[in-house]
Design a protein around this motif. Structure first.
Motif, PDB file in Angstrom:
ATOM      1  N   ASP A  85       0.732  -1.145   0.016  1.00  0.00           N
ATOM      2  CA  ASP A  85      -0.023   0.199  -0.067  1.00  0.00           C
ATOM      3  C   ASP A  85       0.716   1.194   0.046  1.00  0.00           C
ATOM      4  N   GLY A  86       1.981   1.058   0.092  1.00  0.00           N
ATOM      5  CA  GLY A  86       3.043   2.391  -0.079  1.00  0.00           C
ATOM      6  C   GLY A  86       3.444   2.710   1.105  1.00  0.00           C
ATOM      7  N   SER A  87       3.308   2.008   2.192  1.00  0.00           N
ATOM      8  CA  SER A  87       3.760   2.301   3.729  1.00  0.00           C
ATOM      9  C   SER A  87       4.915   1.482   3.892  1.00  0.00           C
ATOM     10  N   VAL A  88       5.707   1.732   4.979  1.00  0.00           N
ATOM     11  CA  VAL A  88       6.748   0.916   5.425  1.00  0.00           C
ATOM     12  C   VAL A  88       6.563   0.257   6.739  1.00  0.00           C
ATOM     13  N   GLU A  89       6.727  -0.953   7.224  1.00  0.00           N
ATOM     14  CA  GLU A  89       6.517  -1.547   8.310  1.00  0.00           C
ATOM     15  C   GLU A  89       7.740  -2.011   9.150  1.00  0.00           C
ATOM     16  N   ALA A  90       7.807  -1.763  10.284  1.00  0.00           N
ATOM     17  CA  ALA A  90       8.990  -1.884  10.942  1.00  0.00           C
ATOM     18  C   ALA A  90       8.790  -2.553  12.533  1.00  0.00           C
ATOM     19  N   LEU A  91       9.818  -3.492  12.699  1.00  0.00           N
ATOM     20  CA  LEU A  91       9.703  -4.100  14.073  1.00  0.00           C
ATOM     21  C   LEU A  91      11.034  -3.770  14.888  1.00  0.00           C
ATOM     22  N   VAL A  92      10.803  -3.128  15.916  1.00  0.00           N
ATOM     23  CA  VAL A  92      12.187  -2.974  16.395  1.00  0.00           C
ATOM     24  C   VAL A  92      12.031  -3.546  18.148  1.00  0.00           C
ATOM     25  N   ILE A  93      13.271  -3.998  18.501  1.00  0.00           N
ATOM     26  CA  ILE A  93      13.319  -4.812  19.740  1.00  0.00           C
ATOM     27  C   ILE A  93      14.509  -4.528  20.342  1.00  0.00           C
ATOM     28  N   GLY A  94      14.395  -4.030  21.699  1.00  0.00           N
ATOM     29  CA  GLY A  94      15.506  -3.645  22.590  1.00  0.00           C
ATOM     30  C   GLY A  94      15.124  -3.015  23.494  1.00  0.00           C
ATOM     31  N   PRO A  95      16.231  -2.569  24.337  1.00  0.00           N
ATOM     32  CA  PRO A  95      15.942  -1.653  25.736  1.00  0.00           C
ATOM     33  C   PRO A  95      14.782  -0.570  25.273  1.00  0.00           C
ATOM     34  N   SER A  96      14.201  -0.288  26.421  1.00  0.00           N
ATOM     35  CA  SER A  96      12.769   0.515  26.101  1.00  0.00           C
ATOM     36  C   SER A  96      13.263   1.978  25.683  1.00  0.00           C
ATOM     37  N   ALA A  97      14.484   2.517  26.158  1.00  0.00           N
ATOM     38  CA  ALA A  97      14.808   3.952  25.854  1.00  0.00           C
ATOM     39  C   ALA A  97      15.272   3.839  24.476  1.00  0.00           C
ATOM     40  N   GLU A  98      15.831   2.821  24.215  1.00  0.00           N
ATOM     41  CA  GLU A  98      16.364   3.016  22.786  1.00  0.00           C
ATOM     42  C   GLU A  98      15.495   2.659  21.791  1.00  0.00           C
ATOM     43  N   VAL A  99      14.380   1.966  21.927  1.00  0.00           N
ATOM     44  CA  VAL A  99      13.242   1.697  21.230  1.00  0.00           C
ATOM     45  C   VAL A  99      12.587   3.025  21.255  1.00  0.00           C
ATOM     46  N   ALA A 100      12.193   3.667  22.126  1.00  0.00           N
ATOM     47  CA  ALA A 100      11.573   5.189  22.140  1.00  0.00           C
ATOM     48  C   ALA A 100      12.334   6.063  21.203  1.00  0.00           C
ATOM     49  N   ALA A 101      13.607   6.013  21.240  1.00  0.00           N
ATOM     50  CA  ALA A 101      14.499   6.634  20.530  1.00  0.00           C
ATOM     51  C   ALA A 101      14.204   6.515  18.964  1.00  0.00           C
ATOM     52  N   MET A 102      14.097   5.224  18.711  1.00  0.00           N
ATOM     53  CA  MET A 102      13.948   4.739  17.232  1.00  0.00           C
ATOM     54  C   MET A 102      12.624   5.150  17.004  1.00  0.00           C
ATOM     55  N   VAL A 103      11.551   5.248  17.673  1.00  0.00           N
ATOM     56  CA  VAL A 103      10.257   5.327  17.254  1.00  0.00           C
ATOM     57  C   VAL A 103      10.287   7.146  16.783  1.00  0.00           C
ATOM     58  N   ARG A 104      11.025   7.888  17.557  1.00  0.00           N
ATOM     59  CA  ARG A 104      11.081   9.296  17.381  1.00  0.00           C
ATOM     60  C   ARG A 104      11.852   9.501  16.164  1.00  0.00           C
ATOM     61  N   ALA A 105      12.718   8.951  15.782  1.00  0.00           N
ATOM     62  CA  ALA A 105      13.571   8.970  14.716  1.00  0.00           C
ATOM     63  C   ALA A 105      12.706   8.667  13.467  1.00  0.00           C
TER      64      ALA A 105
END
Length: 92
Positions: free
Chosen positions: A41-61
């Motif tokens: 559909d033109g979107s991108v899907e991602a799964l990120v796994i790791g320490p909660s602070a690093e996952v939160a930083a990745m979601v912000r990115a």
């Protein structure tokens, strides 16, 4: 250190702008495992796994993306971490 997993769906101008490669570099920089893939559909899907602070930083990115991307939405869902996933891959 608590390990969490977040599945994200990113919409906007996110295909054809090196979004998947950028996501892998960012995830590795944050020490995360998981995957990223284009959706039909033109979107991108991602799964990120790791320490909660690093996952939160990745979601912000993900809200910013690479320079050529134009992000409309980033929908996230916290899921159970898959302990079998050890690195970060581009799936398709």
């Amino acid at each position: 250190m608590t390990t969490i997993a977040v599945r994200a769906r990113i919409t906007g101008h996110v295909q054809g702008v090196a979004f998947r490669a950028w996501t892998r570099v960012e995830a590795e920089r944050h020490g995360l495992s998981g995957w990223v893939r284009n959706q039909t559909d033109g979107s991108v899907e991602a799964l990120v796994i790791g320490p909660s602070a690093e996952v939160a930083a990745m979601v912000r990115a993900l809200h910013k993306g690479p320079p050529a991307a134009r992000i409309s939405t980033v929908d996230t869902e916290k899921i159970e971490p898959d302990t079998e996933v050890r690195d970060f891959r581009i799936l398709g």
